[in-house]
Design an enzyme around this catalytic site. Structure first.
Site, short mmCIF file in Angstrom:
data_model
loop_
_atom_site.label_atom_id
_atom_site.label_comp_id
_atom_site.label_asym_id
_atom_site.label_seq_id
_atom_site.Cartn_x
_atom_site.Cartn_y
_atom_site.Cartn_z
N GLY A 46 4.18 -1.41 15.85
CA GLY A 46 4.21 -0.25 16.60
C GLY A 46 5.18 -0.41 18.04
N GLU A 60 -0.11 -13.37 11.07
CA GLU A 60 -0.46 -11.94 11.55
C GLU A 60 -1.95 -11.97 11.29
OE1 GLU A 60 0.96 -8.82 9.45
OE2 GLU A 60 0.04 -9.53 7.47
N HIS A 90 2.19 -9.18 3.51
CA HIS A 90 1.74 -8.18 4.85
C HIS A 90 0.28 -7.74 4.43
CE1 HIS A 90 1.11 -5.42 7.88
NE2 HIS A 90 2.19 -5.98 8.77
#
Length: 264
Positions: free
Chosen positions: A238, A170, A98
């Site tokens: 989120g 991402e 990540h």
């Protein structure tokens, strides 16, 4: 493999949020939606919540995972956690590479590669995250960065290894700030990821592998992203912390999955 034959996987990444009590309450409330959804719903919970949440949702379709692991089986690594520990606690998958691990904790591709190998060795599904920064994007390095990350993080693996691995694109510049890649732009990178997998392994594997998109995903852009032929799911930060919002995205994912299936 046709895109409609690949599963849709919606993954919530809770990061350093939710106590054990909050996590259990959320997971239990999510179950009625998960049990009737045609897609797969995964949540990467904090380490402390893995076991209690797994017990709370026992025998359900909701998949629980970890947000990180060390590449060692055990040892004098204060503050670290081994893959076999999170697996024993109930994790089925683990997020690796990540952007927050890469940039805040300086994890490099070689370290991530060792983690991927260890995860596969012990039976955890690795979700390998790749993506470029704003500076790299601005300088036109996106494809080279993605290529290098995939090549180095998957070094030494076989096609058989990759059958249980997921890639999550991402873009770092789109994480947690309200910005997000346009659906067509995200599709282009996902298609490029498949091209790399084809070059390294095979066309068959490139068509089979699940590739998620992550980066400021919310109910207003989830459908347009999932409609893209090479986007097989979403890695959500989120927006996964709110039950109402996450359920809306999961339902959107189910609708798109059914729509793609009808096009067969």
């Amino acid at each position: 493999m046709s895109p409609s034959h690949r599963p849709v996987v919606i993954t919530g990444n809770w990061k350093m949020y939710k106590t054990v009590k909050e996590a259990c309450t959320f997971a239990k409330a999510l179950l009625p939606v998960v049990e009737v959804s045609p897609i797969q719903v995964w949540i990467a919970v904090p380490f402390t919540a893995i076991y209690p949440v797994k017990q709370e949702i026992r025998n359900s379709r909701l998949v629980i995972g970890a947000q990180n692991m060390n590449d060692a089986s055990e040892g004098a690594f204060t503050g670290e956690i081994a893959g076999k520990m999170v697996k024993e606690a109930g994790a089925s998958f683990v997020l690796l590479g990540h952007s927050e691990r890469r940039h805040l904790y300086k994890e490099d591709n070689a370290f991530i590669n060792r983690k991927v190998k260890k995860a596969l060795e012990i039976g955890l599904t690795p979700v390998l995250c790749v993506g470029e920064t704003f500076e790299e994007r601005k300088s036109g390095e996106t494809q080279q960065i993605i290529r290098t990350q995939i090549q180095e993080c998957l070094a030494g693996l076989t096609a058989e290894d990759l059958k249980t691995l997921i890639i999550a694109y991402e873009p770092v510049w789109a994480i947690g700030n309200g910005q997000n890649a346009k659906p067509e732009g995200a599709q282009e990178i996902h298609q490029f990821c498949r091209k790399i997998i084809k070059e390294i392994f095979s066309e068959e594997l490139a068509e089979q592998i699940v590739i998620q998109y992550g980066g400021s995903v919310n109910p207003s852009n989830a459908i347009s992203l999932l409609k893209q032929p090479d986007i097989d799911g979403l890695l959500i930060g989120g927006a996964s912390l709110s039950l109402e919002t996450f359920v809306e995205i999961v339902n959107d994912g189910g609708s798109i999955f059914n729509l793609k299936a009808k096009l067969l």
